[in-house]
Design a protein around this motif. Structure first.
Motif, PDB file in Angstrom:
ATOM      1  N   VAL A 105       4.328  15.671  15.655  1.00 12.50           N
ATOM      2  CA  VAL A 105       3.876  15.163  14.365  1.00 12.50           C
ATOM      3  C   VAL A 105       3.203  16.313  13.631  1.00 12.50           C
ATOM      4  O   VAL A 105       2.346  16.998  14.199  1.00 12.50           O
ATOM      5  CB  VAL A 105       2.875  14.005  14.541  1.00 12.50           C
ATOM      6  N   LEU A 106       3.627  16.529  12.403  1.00 12.49           N
ATOM      7  CA  LEU A 106       2.955  17.474  11.519  1.00 12.49           C
ATOM      8  C   LEU A 106       2.402  16.677  10.355  1.00 12.49           C
ATOM      9  O   LEU A 106       3.152  16.177   9.518  1.00 12.49           O
ATOM     10  CB  LEU A 106       3.911  18.563  11.030  1.00 12.49           C
ATOM     11  N   ASP A 107       1.095  16.513  10.359  1.00 14.00           N
ATOM     12  CA  ASP A 107       0.408  15.774   9.307  1.00 14.00           C
ATOM     13  C   ASP A 107       0.080  16.779   8.202  1.00 14.00           C
ATOM     14  O   ASP A 107      -0.792  17.622   8.360  1.00 14.00           O
ATOM     15  CB  ASP A 107      -0.856  15.147   9.880  1.00 14.00           C
ATOM     16  N   GLU A 108       0.833  16.700   7.104  1.00 12.76           N
ATOM     17  CA  GLU A 108       0.699  17.668   6.014  1.00 12.76           C
ATOM     18  C   GLU A 108      -0.362  17.186   5.037  1.00 12.76           C
ATOM     19  O   GLU A 108      -0.270  16.099   4.482  1.00 12.76           O
ATOM     20  CB  GLU A 108       2.048  17.809   5.302  1.00 12.76           C
ATOM     21  N   CYS A 109      -1.363  18.025   4.846  1.00  9.29           N
ATOM     22  CA  CYS A 109      -2.489  17.653   3.996  1.00  9.29           C
ATOM     23  C   CYS A 109      -2.893  18.844   3.135  1.00  9.29           C
ATOM     24  O   CYS A 109      -3.405  19.833   3.658  1.00  9.29           O
ATOM     25  CB  CYS A 109      -3.657  17.194   4.848  1.00  9.29           C
ATOM     26  N   ALA A 119       0.842  -1.201   0.000  1.00  8.33           N
ATOM     27  CA  ALA A 119       0.000   0.000   0.000  1.00  8.33           C
ATOM     28  C   ALA A 119       0.875   1.249   0.000  1.00  8.33           C
ATOM     29  O   ALA A 119       2.095   1.176   0.130  1.00  8.33           O
ATOM     30  CB  ALA A 119      -0.968   0.009   1.170  1.00  8.33           C
ATOM     31  N   THR A 120       0.252   2.405  -0.161  1.00  5.16           N
ATOM     32  CA  THR A 120       1.027   3.629  -0.355  1.00  5.16           C
ATOM     33  C   THR A 120       1.490   4.275   0.940  1.00  5.16           C
ATOM     34  O   THR A 120       2.556   4.875   0.970  1.00  5.16           O
ATOM     35  CB  THR A 120       0.230   4.666  -1.165  1.00  5.16           C
ATOM     36  N   ALA A 121       0.719   4.201   2.007  1.00  9.08           N
ATOM     37  CA  ALA A 121       1.096   4.882   3.249  1.00  9.08           C
ATOM     38  C   ALA A 121       2.417   4.335   3.777  1.00  9.08           C
ATOM     39  O   ALA A 121       2.567   3.139   3.994  1.00  9.08           O
ATOM     40  CB  ALA A 121       0.012   4.728   4.308  1.00  9.08           C
ATOM     41  N   ILE A 155       2.202   9.733   2.848  1.00  8.58           N
ATOM     42  CA  ILE A 155       0.883   9.170   3.112  1.00  8.58           C
ATOM     43  C   ILE A 155      -0.015   9.630   1.972  1.00  8.58           C
ATOM     44  O   ILE A 155       0.301  10.583   1.270  1.00  8.58           O
ATOM     45  CB  ILE A 155       0.317   9.569   4.503  1.00  8.58           C
ATOM     46  N   THR A 156      -1.110   8.980   1.801  1.00 11.80           N
ATOM     47  CA  THR A 156      -1.934   9.206   0.620  1.00 11.80           C
ATOM     48  C   THR A 156      -2.329  10.669   0.427  1.00 11.80           C
ATOM     49  O   THR A 156      -2.357  11.170  -0.679  1.00 11.80           O
ATOM     50  CB  THR A 156      -3.193   8.317   0.676  1.00 11.80           C
ATOM     51  N   HIS A 157      -2.589  11.388   1.507  1.00 12.02           N
ATOM     52  CA  HIS A 157      -3.025  12.783   1.367  1.00 12.02           C
ATOM     53  C   HIS A 157      -1.875  13.787   1.472  1.00 12.02           C
ATOM     54  O   HIS A 157      -2.110  14.989   1.464  1.00 12.02           O
ATOM     55  CB  HIS A 157      -4.101  13.118   2.406  1.00 12.02           C
ATOM     56  N   GLY A 158      -0.628  13.342   1.601  1.00 15.16           N
ATOM     57  CA  GLY A 158       0.495  14.277   1.684  1.00 15.16           C
ATOM     58  C   GLY A 158       1.720  13.643   2.311  1.00 15.16           C
ATOM     59  O   GLY A 158       2.179  12.604   1.875  1.00 15.16           O
ATOM     60  N   TRP A 159       2.234  14.284   3.365  1.00 16.72           N
ATOM     61  CA  TRP A 159       3.415  13.790   4.082  1.00 16.72           C
ATOM     62  C   TRP A 159       3.159  13.812   5.571  1.00 16.72           C
ATOM     63  O   TRP A 159       2.425  14.660   6.088  1.00 16.72           O
ATOM     64  CB  TRP A 159       4.646  14.640   3.745  1.00 16.72           C
ATOM     65  N   TYR A 160       3.802  12.886   6.248  1.00 17.66           N
ATOM     66  CA  TYR A 160       3.695  12.741   7.701  1.00 17.66           C
ATOM     67  C   TYR A 160       5.091  13.012   8.255  1.00 17.66           C
ATOM     68  O   TYR A 160       6.012  12.238   8.025  1.00 17.66           O
ATOM     69  CB  TYR A 160       3.242  11.315   8.011  1.00 17.66           C
ATOM     70  N   HIS A 161       5.250  14.140   8.948  1.00 13.76           N
ATOM     71  CA  HIS A 161       6.545  14.567   9.475  1.00 13.76           C
ATOM     72  C   HIS A 161       6.572  14.318  10.980  1.00 13.76           C
ATOM     73  O   HIS A 161       5.662  14.767  11.687  1.00 13.76           O
ATOM     74  CB  HIS A 161       6.764  16.057   9.218  1.00 13.76           C
ATOM     75  N   VAL A 162       7.613  13.640  11.465  1.00 15.76           N
ATOM     76  CA  VAL A 162       7.749  13.394  12.904  1.00 15.76           C
ATOM     77  C   VAL A 162       9.115  13.919  13.349  1.00 15.76           C
ATOM     78  O   VAL A 162      10.144  13.503  12.825  1.00 15.76           O
ATOM     79  CB  VAL A 162       7.641  11.896  13.264  1.00 15.76           C
ATOM     80  N   TYR A 163       9.089  14.827  14.324  1.00 14.34           N
ATOM     81  CA  TYR A 163      10.305  15.382  14.915  1.00 14.34           C
ATOM     82  C   TYR A 163      10.426  14.826  16.326  1.00 14.34           C
ATOM     83  O   TYR A 163       9.465  14.893  17.102  1.00 14.34           O
ATOM     84  CB  TYR A 163      10.232  16.910  14.971  1.00 14.34           C
ATOM     85  N   TYR A 164      11.592  14.287  16.674  1.00 13.71           N
ATOM     86  CA  TYR A 164      11.832  13.744  18.010  1.00 13.71           C
ATOM     87  C   TYR A 164      12.724  14.702  18.785  1.00 13.71           C
ATOM     88  O   TYR A 164      13.741  15.176  18.270  1.00 13.71           O
ATOM     89  CB  TYR A 164      12.489  12.367  17.916  1.00 13.71           C
ATOM     90  N   ILE A 165      12.342  14.977  20.031  1.00 11.95           N
ATOM     91  CA  ILE A 165      13.061  15.930  20.880  1.00 11.95           C
ATOM     92  C   ILE A 165      13.552  15.179  22.110  1.00 11.95           C
ATOM     93  O   ILE A 165      12.761  14.554  22.822  1.00 11.95           O
ATOM     94  CB  ILE A 165      12.131  17.094  21.282  1.00 11.95           C
TER      95      ILE A 165
END
Length: 192
Positions: free
Chosen positions: A175-179, A129-131, A152-162
């Motif tokens: 998490v920045l879910d880009e849509c 699958a695409t995700a 991810i299907t609707h854009g990009w899933y960005h995860v920053y760890y601190i």
């Protein structure tokens, strides 16, 4: 990415530089740490890297003649992993007996320190699958995962760890879910 966080009031805001748009959040989720999103070794076990896929028939449904190859550099570090196989006609719409890449992973290391700096991951969207079929990961000077961006299907899933101090487990993740030109943030505090 620029992040401002007021721990006392549990408020945050920032700028997602890729799109030059702002975001804000109130409230921080608190969750038990269970590991990173991807299920393969960080950093890889260079001596005995055994691959990134489970080897059950369910994981590779529709793939035959599956084979793996791993490449190491002169320092003995894993730099490339490729899993190949013949895809069932149902995946490709055509009959073919030629093996195709099913999964590829490439690791990059700092030339001076030898530490892991980047990992590029790709897997066949036809099989899995695409995700998450494309993932770019970046590591800090302690080889801790610092950023991971995945399709991810609707854009990009960005995860920053601190991280705090020398901890190997992140204190927070953003998490920045880009849509379609907006980002939806989720800020999490991790507990052991």
């Amino acid at each position: 990415m620029v992040l401002y966080y007021d721990e006392e009031n549990d408020l945050g805001c920032g700028i997602f530089m890729d799109l030059m748009i702002g975001f804000s959040f109130s409230g921080t989720a608190q969750e038990s740490w269970t590991g990173y999103r991807m299920d393969y070794e960080i950093p890889p076990n260079n001596e005995e890297y055994t691959g990134a896929l489970a080897k059950t028939e369910d994981d590779l449904y529709g793939v035959t003649e599956y084979s793996e190859s791993t490449e190491w550099d002169e320092e003995g570090r894993v730099i490339n992993y490729v899993g190949r196989g013949v895809l069932d006609e149902g995946y490709t719409g055509e009959e073919s007996s030629e093996p195709r890449d099913i999964i590829t992973i490439h690791w990059e290391y700092d030339e001076e320190t030898g530490l892991l700096t980047q990992r590029s991951y790709w897997r066949s969207a036809a099989v899995f699958a695409t995700a998450g079929h494309v993932v770019e990961s970046y590591f800090d000077e302690k080889e801790r995962l610092e950023y991971e961006g995945s399709y991810i299907t609707h854009g990009w899933y960005h995860v920053y760890y601190i991280y705090e101090g020398e901890n190997t487990i992140p204190t927070y993740s953003l998490v920045l879910d880009e849509c379609t030109g907006i980002v939806m943030p989720r800020f999490t505090r991790w507990v052991e």
